[in-house]
Design a protein around this motif. Structure first.
Motif, PDB file in Angstrom:
ATOM      1  N   LEU A   1     -42.502  -3.145   2.947  1.00  0.00           N
ATOM      2  CA  LEU A   1     -43.433  -2.499   2.017  1.00  0.00           C
ATOM      3  C   LEU A   1     -44.757  -3.252   1.945  1.00  0.00           C
ATOM      4  N   THR A   2     -45.804  -2.586   2.398  1.00  0.00           N
ATOM      5  CA  THR A   2     -47.177  -3.054   2.198  1.00  0.00           C
ATOM      6  C   THR A   2     -47.931  -1.924   1.506  1.00  0.00           C
ATOM      7  N   TYR A   3     -48.736  -2.297   0.501  1.00  0.00           N
ATOM      8  CA  TYR A   3     -49.411  -1.264  -0.292  1.00  0.00           C
ATOM      9  C   TYR A   3     -50.829  -1.693  -0.632  1.00  0.00           C
ATOM     10  N   CYS A   4     -51.770  -0.760  -0.442  1.00  0.00           N
ATOM     11  CA  CYS A   4     -53.163  -0.971  -0.830  1.00  0.00           C
ATOM     12  C   CYS A   4     -53.559   0.099  -1.844  1.00  0.00           C
ATOM     13  N   HIS A   5     -54.276  -0.291  -2.880  1.00  0.00           N
ATOM     14  CA  HIS A   5     -54.737   0.686  -3.870  1.00  0.00           C
ATOM     15  C   HIS A   5     -55.790   1.620  -3.287  1.00  0.00           C
ATOM     16  N   ASN A   6     -56.599   1.094  -2.366  1.00  0.00           N
ATOM     17  CA  ASN A   6     -57.595   1.916  -1.690  1.00  0.00           C
ATOM     18  C   ASN A   6     -57.959   1.265  -0.360  1.00  0.00           C
ATOM     19  N   LEU A   7     -58.809   1.940   0.406  1.00  0.00           N
ATOM     20  CA  LEU A   7     -59.148   1.461   1.741  1.00  0.00           C
ATOM     21  C   LEU A   7     -60.066   0.247   1.726  1.00  0.00           C
ATOM     22  N   PHE A   8     -60.640  -0.055   0.562  1.00  0.00           N
ATOM     23  CA  PHE A   8     -61.662  -1.100   0.499  1.00  0.00           C
ATOM     24  C   PHE A   8     -61.151  -2.390  -0.132  1.00  0.00           C
ATOM     25  N   SER A   9     -59.884  -2.405  -0.542  1.00  0.00           N
ATOM     26  CA  SER A   9     -59.319  -3.579  -1.206  1.00  0.00           C
ATOM     27  C   SER A   9     -58.238  -4.212  -0.333  1.00  0.00           C
ATOM     28  N   PRO A  10     -58.032  -5.518  -0.476  1.00  0.00           N
ATOM     29  CA  PRO A  10     -56.911  -6.149   0.247  1.00  0.00           C
ATOM     30  C   PRO A  10     -55.590  -5.632  -0.286  1.00  0.00           C
TER      31      PRO A  10
ATOM     32  N   THR B   1     -47.783   5.372   1.623  1.00  0.00           N
ATOM     33  CA  THR B   1     -48.019   6.133   2.855  1.00  0.00           C
ATOM     34  C   THR B   1     -47.857   5.282   4.099  1.00  0.00           C
ATOM     35  N   ALA B   2     -47.658   3.979   3.927  1.00  0.00           N
ATOM     36  CA  ALA B   2     -47.553   3.081   5.081  1.00  0.00           C
ATOM     37  C   ALA B   2     -46.328   3.426   5.924  1.00  0.00           C
ATOM     38  N   VAL B   3     -46.511   3.464   7.229  1.00  0.00           N
ATOM     39  CA  VAL B   3     -45.419   3.770   8.160  1.00  0.00           C
ATOM     40  C   VAL B   3     -44.384   2.647   8.123  1.00  0.00           C
ATOM     41  N   GLY B   4     -43.115   3.014   8.027  1.00  0.00           N
ATOM     42  CA  GLY B   4     -42.037   2.033   8.073  1.00  0.00           C
ATOM     43  C   GLY B   4     -41.584   1.524   6.734  1.00  0.00           C
ATOM     44  N   ALA B   5     -42.356   1.768   5.671  1.00  0.00           N
ATOM     45  CA  ALA B   5     -41.956   1.304   4.340  1.00  0.00           C
ATOM     46  C   ALA B   5     -40.752   2.090   3.852  1.00  0.00           C
ATOM     47  N   ASP B   6     -39.793   1.393   3.275  1.00  0.00           N
ATOM     48  CA  ASP B   6     -38.579   2.036   2.776  1.00  0.00           C
ATOM     49  C   ASP B   6     -38.298   1.505   1.374  1.00  0.00           C
ATOM     50  N   VAL B   7     -38.363   2.382   0.382  1.00  0.00           N
ATOM     51  CA  VAL B   7     -38.171   1.998  -1.020  1.00  0.00           C
ATOM     52  C   VAL B   7     -37.056   2.860  -1.587  1.00  0.00           C
ATOM     53  N   ARG B   8     -35.938   2.231  -1.926  1.00  0.00           N
ATOM     54  CA  ARG B   8     -34.768   3.000  -2.355  1.00  0.00           C
ATOM     55  C   ARG B   8     -34.171   2.438  -3.634  1.00  0.00           C
ATOM     56  N   ILE B   9     -33.669   3.343  -4.463  1.00  0.00           N
ATOM     57  CA  ILE B   9     -32.875   2.997  -5.636  1.00  0.00           C
ATOM     58  C   ILE B   9     -31.566   3.751  -5.535  1.00  0.00           C
ATOM     59  N   SER B  10     -30.471   3.022  -5.619  1.00  0.00           N
ATOM     60  CA  SER B  10     -29.124   3.599  -5.464  1.00  0.00           C
ATOM     61  C   SER B  10     -29.016   4.383  -4.161  1.00  0.00           C
ATOM     62  N   GLY B  11     -29.668   3.887  -3.122  1.00  0.00           N
ATOM     63  CA  GLY B  11     -29.585   4.487  -1.805  1.00  0.00           C
ATOM     64  C   GLY B  11     -30.490   5.682  -1.580  1.00  0.00           C
ATOM     65  N   ARG B  12     -31.263   6.092  -2.603  1.00  0.00           N
ATOM     66  CA  ARG B  12     -32.107   7.281  -2.481  1.00  0.00           C
ATOM     67  C   ARG B  12     -33.578   6.895  -2.421  1.00  0.00           C
ATOM     68  N   ASP B  13     -34.292   7.540  -1.514  1.00  0.00           N
ATOM     69  CA  ASP B  13     -35.724   7.306  -1.352  1.00  0.00           C
ATOM     70  C   ASP B  13     -36.454   7.716  -2.623  1.00  0.00           C
ATOM     71  N   VAL B  14     -37.201   6.787  -3.226  1.00  0.00           N
ATOM     72  CA  VAL B  14     -37.805   7.077  -4.527  1.00  0.00           C
ATOM     73  C   VAL B  14     -38.926   8.109  -4.432  1.00  0.00           C
ATOM     74  N   PHE B  15     -39.447   8.350  -3.221  1.00  0.00           N
ATOM     75  CA  PHE B  15     -40.546   9.301  -3.067  1.00  0.00           C
ATOM     76  C   PHE B  15     -40.080  10.666  -2.573  1.00  0.00           C
ATOM     77  N   ARG B  16     -39.011  10.707  -1.809  1.00  0.00           N
ATOM     78  CA  ARG B  16     -38.570  11.961  -1.194  1.00  0.00           C
ATOM     79  C   ARG B  16     -37.274  12.513  -1.780  1.00  0.00           C
TER      80      ARG B  16
END
Length: 284
Positions: A9-18, A58-73
């Motif tokens: 998991l890598t996340y940026c708030h916008n394109l202009f910030s680290p 939106t980062a490719v390869g990021a996987d975020v799960r709770i109880s085995g379920r993708d929190v976004f999908r």
């Protein structure tokens, strides 16, 4: 299966910030209670908001799960997020009586647990939301958020407004609830007094990364942290040392070109604001 599992998991708030989060990989077992430790801006709140599905990755390869379920999908049920922004919402600062507010969000369906929380948090059902203190409004938020059984509880600084007695009672309630139902808690806080017996794990974040992944607490002689700390070290002292190390590390980065914090003692030319206010300073 992990209760909370995050990978790549890598996340940026916008394109202009680290990045706010960098290559985060964690796994928390069911029933664990993990304290997130880190300086302001370390990424704790961002991580909790992502786990709650409040921000989209939106980062490719990021996987975020709770109880085995993708929190976004495939949003998992039983996830409760409580953060500080709730008490500033104009809706909950309007002239509404607490009893009516709790009924409007389904309190009548959870009477037994709601009433237990009303007693524990010392809430007056006749309070008007616009007429109470921030601490009292926070108590109402906690009653509202906790009256429905949760499997995963994400807490972001929600005890900051509570007095020490109510906070202690709340932490005892949450610990017992977690143990009885095997529910998981991930809690970011800067208040460590009275917290020593609460967590099963502690973790350290710095500049969006985990410098210490979730590690069992209290420390044992074979803990990976015993190279830094004695097994009898308190959680408060662990947090204090980690935060001092973070500050020293940041200051070293500033010497290497990172933007500096603090006073700008090397400036010989006044800033535009200083020039303006000196010109129109009528205080003398």
């Amino acid at each position: 299966m992990s209760s909370i599992a995050v990978a790549n998991l890598t996340y940026c708030h916008n394109l202009f910030s680290p990045p706010s989060l960098v290559d985060v990989d964690i796994a928390l077992p069911p029933g664990s209670r993990t304290i997130l430790i880190g300086a302001n801006g370390a990424g704790k709140s961002t991580l909790l908001q992502l786990l709650a599905g409040k921000k989209l990755v939106t980062a490719v390869g990021a996987d975020v799960r709770i109880s085995g379920r993708d929190v976004f999908r495939d949003s998992p049920p039983g996830v409760t997020f409580l953060g500080t922004e709730w008490a500033m919402n104009p809706v909950v600062r309007g002239d509404i009586v607490v009893s009516a507010f709790l009924d409007s969000v389904g309190g009548y369906r959870h009477k037994e647990r709601r009433d237990r929380l009303l007693d524990l948090l010392d809430i007056d059902l006749d309070w008007h939301m616009h007429n109470i203190s921030d601490g009292e409004r926070r108590r109402v938020q906690l009653c509202f958020g906790l009256m429905v059984d949760w499997d995963v509880l994400l807490l972001d600084e929600v005890t900051v407004d509570l007095d020490v007695l109510v906070r202690d009672d709340l932490l005892k309630f949450l610990k017992a609830d977690s143990e009885e139902r095997g529910a998981t808690i991930l809690y970011a806080t800067h208040i460590f007094d009275g917290l020593n017996d609460f967590p099963t794990h502690i973790a350290h974040m710095c500049f969006g990364a985990f410098t210490t992944p979730p590690t069992p607490w209290p420390l044992t002689p074979d803990s990976p942290l015993t190279q830094q700390f004695q097994p009898s070290t308190t959680l408060y002292n662990v947090a204090l040392q980690w935060l001092k190390e973070d500050r020293d590390f940041r200051r070293e980065l500033e010497k290497q070109g990172r933007k500096q914090r603090g006073a700008r003692r090397d400036e010989t030319v006044p800033s535009d604001s200083e020039t303006f206010y000196r010109k129109y300073d009528y205080s003398h």
